[in-house]
Design a protein around this motif. Sequence first.
Motif, PDB file in Angstrom:
ATOM      1  N   LEU A 173      41.693  40.764  36.188  1.00 52.30           N
ATOM      2  CA  LEU A 173      40.984  40.716  37.468  1.00 52.30           C
ATOM      3  C   LEU A 173      41.169  39.314  37.174  1.00 52.30           C
ATOM      4  CD1 LEU A 173      40.815  40.518  40.904  1.00 52.30           C
ATOM      5  CD2 LEU A 173      38.226  41.075  41.201  1.00 52.30           C
ATOM      6  N   ILE A 174      41.891  37.628  37.636  1.00 55.67           N
ATOM      7  CA  ILE A 174      41.560  36.849  37.692  1.00 55.67           C
ATOM      8  C   ILE A 174      41.464  36.104  38.965  1.00 55.67           C
ATOM      9  CG2 ILE A 174      42.656  35.122  36.346  1.00 55.67           C
ATOM     10  CD1 ILE A 174      45.089  37.187  35.567  1.00 55.67           C
ATOM     11  N   PHE A 175      40.367  35.103  38.510  1.00 58.26           N
ATOM     12  CA  PHE A 175      40.053  34.005  39.632  1.00 58.26           C
ATOM     13  C   PHE A 175      40.547  32.111  39.435  1.00 58.26           C
ATOM     14  CE2 PHE A 175      37.445  37.886  41.089  1.00 58.26           C
ATOM     15  CZ  PHE A 175      38.192  38.004  41.981  1.00 58.26           C
ATOM     16  N   THR A 176      41.507  32.341  40.133  1.00 53.78           N
ATOM     17  CA  THR A 176      41.466  30.335  39.434  1.00 53.78           C
ATOM     18  C   THR A 176      41.526  29.775  40.730  1.00 53.78           C
ATOM     19  OG1 THR A 176      43.188  29.061  38.464  1.00 53.78           O
ATOM     20  CG2 THR A 176      44.405  31.389  39.297  1.00 53.78           C
ATOM     21  N   THR A 177      41.410  28.864  40.399  1.00 51.89           N
ATOM     22  CA  THR A 177      41.220  27.105  41.639  1.00 51.89           C
ATOM     23  C   THR A 177      43.038  27.232  41.945  1.00 51.89           C
ATOM     24  OG1 THR A 177      41.422  25.927  40.079  1.00 51.89           O
ATOM     25  CG2 THR A 177      39.243  26.751  41.388  1.00 51.89           C
ATOM     26  N   ILE A 183      50.358  32.495  40.303  1.00 52.99           N
ATOM     27  CA  ILE A 183      51.100  32.847  39.952  1.00 52.99           C
ATOM     28  C   ILE A 183      51.949  33.402  38.465  1.00 52.99           C
ATOM     29  CG2 ILE A 183      54.196  32.474  40.699  1.00 52.99           C
ATOM     30  CD1 ILE A 183      52.851  31.017  42.918  1.00 52.99           C
ATOM     31  N   ARG A 184      51.328  32.478  37.943  1.00 58.12           N
ATOM     32  CA  ARG A 184      52.228  32.283  36.251  1.00 58.12           C
ATOM     33  C   ARG A 184      51.413  33.953  35.347  1.00 58.12           C
ATOM     34  NH1 ARG A 184      50.394  30.989  31.092  1.00 58.12           N
ATOM     35  NH2 ARG A 184      48.773  29.862  31.894  1.00 58.12           N
ATOM     36  N   LEU A 185      50.102  33.980  35.902  1.00 56.71           N
ATOM     37  CA  LEU A 185      49.350  34.959  34.928  1.00 56.71           C
ATOM     38  C   LEU A 185      49.082  36.820  35.802  1.00 56.71           C
ATOM     39  CD1 LEU A 185      45.485  32.778  34.526  1.00 56.71           C
ATOM     40  CD2 LEU A 185      47.515  33.426  33.008  1.00 56.71           C
ATOM     41  N   GLY A 186      49.290  36.630  37.043  1.00 59.94           N
ATOM     42  CA  GLY A 186      49.186  37.516  37.809  1.00 59.94           C
ATOM     43  C   GLY A 186      50.724  38.426  38.018  1.00 59.94           C
ATOM     44  N   GLN A 187      50.687  39.295  37.729  1.00 57.84           N
ATOM     45  CA  GLN A 187      51.725  40.209  38.722  1.00 57.84           C
ATOM     46  C   GLN A 187      51.494  40.951  39.647  1.00 57.84           C
ATOM     47  OE1 GLN A 187      50.338  43.802  35.605  1.00 57.84           O
ATOM     48  NE2 GLN A 187      52.020  43.305  33.852  1.00 57.84           N
TER      49      GLN A 187
END
Length: 333
Positions: A173-177, A183-187
Amino acid sequence: MVFSFKELNKIHENTVMLPPLTLAIEKRDIVAVQSENEYIQRLFDLLNYPKQIKNNTITFPEGGLKKVYLFQRDDGLYKRLTVMQTLKFWCRLYEQEPDLDIILNLCELHACVLKKTKHLTPSEHCRLLFASALIQKADVYIFEDPSLMLDLQSKQILHNLLLHLARNDGAVLIFTTTVEEAIRLGQKVYRYTERGIQEIEQDLEKEESLEEKLSQDFSRMQVQLNKVSAKVEDKIILFNPMEIDYIEARDGQTYLFVNNEEFASSSTIKSLEERLQSLGFFRCHRSYLVNLQRVREIIIWSKNSYSLSLDDSKSTIPLSKGNYSKLKELIHV
């Protein structure tokens, strides 16, 4: 389901500090959530002090919080230790015996293995922190804005690390601003705002409303202007298309990006695509329209993940898998 939030929120003196968050993560998932930095910080504050968490709002994996790995950018390192000494310290701390050569290769730390952590560059520092995720065996890995201010090499390392964790049955699970990084990191990609959490669709364009279609039909009957309009307070600004770096659709609004500034436009991204396609603009992603004259390079993260790097070298925007093939045909690659 390995891990979940169920109506997790925080209210202080009748002020909503953390809007309701409901999200479930399965084994091998890579889920990215875009949110404001203040919400991300408050969420991690709760995870760091679980006694503040209300009962039944978080479902932990078997083994509890010990099976959850938290990556935070401000995590400290012992400045007098070298990279190798730090890795061995973590191995003793977590009672693990991993192959350190594999970890050094995956995080590309061989070149600085004897360097003291106080002398590491910001990217090397972050890559060393990434290595701790490979040593601390967990079922769930939660990252706080891991790609912030990373160079391209380290972003690729991060991408490979996340895939490695997921392939080994981890839930990530990634949280980003930023939407672009999500979009680049998550499926699977979500946006978390004061209205709660919503999934970001990455496939088909939503059907346009009748009002939008009538507006487009009317505009086709007008004299075609090359200028693209944006509104700032009570003023309307007209931009030459070649001034525009890229266009993004976000939260039902379209934004023009010019010299690292954004301007709201009343036009839909679909109508702008129709107007600007002949001028060298390309729909690289469902939510993005890019001026190809501004593109410096196509970055291939994996066979399913791509980005476009722009001339200013600071901006990268997502390129979907299907549009990657179209772009290759367009530029004759």
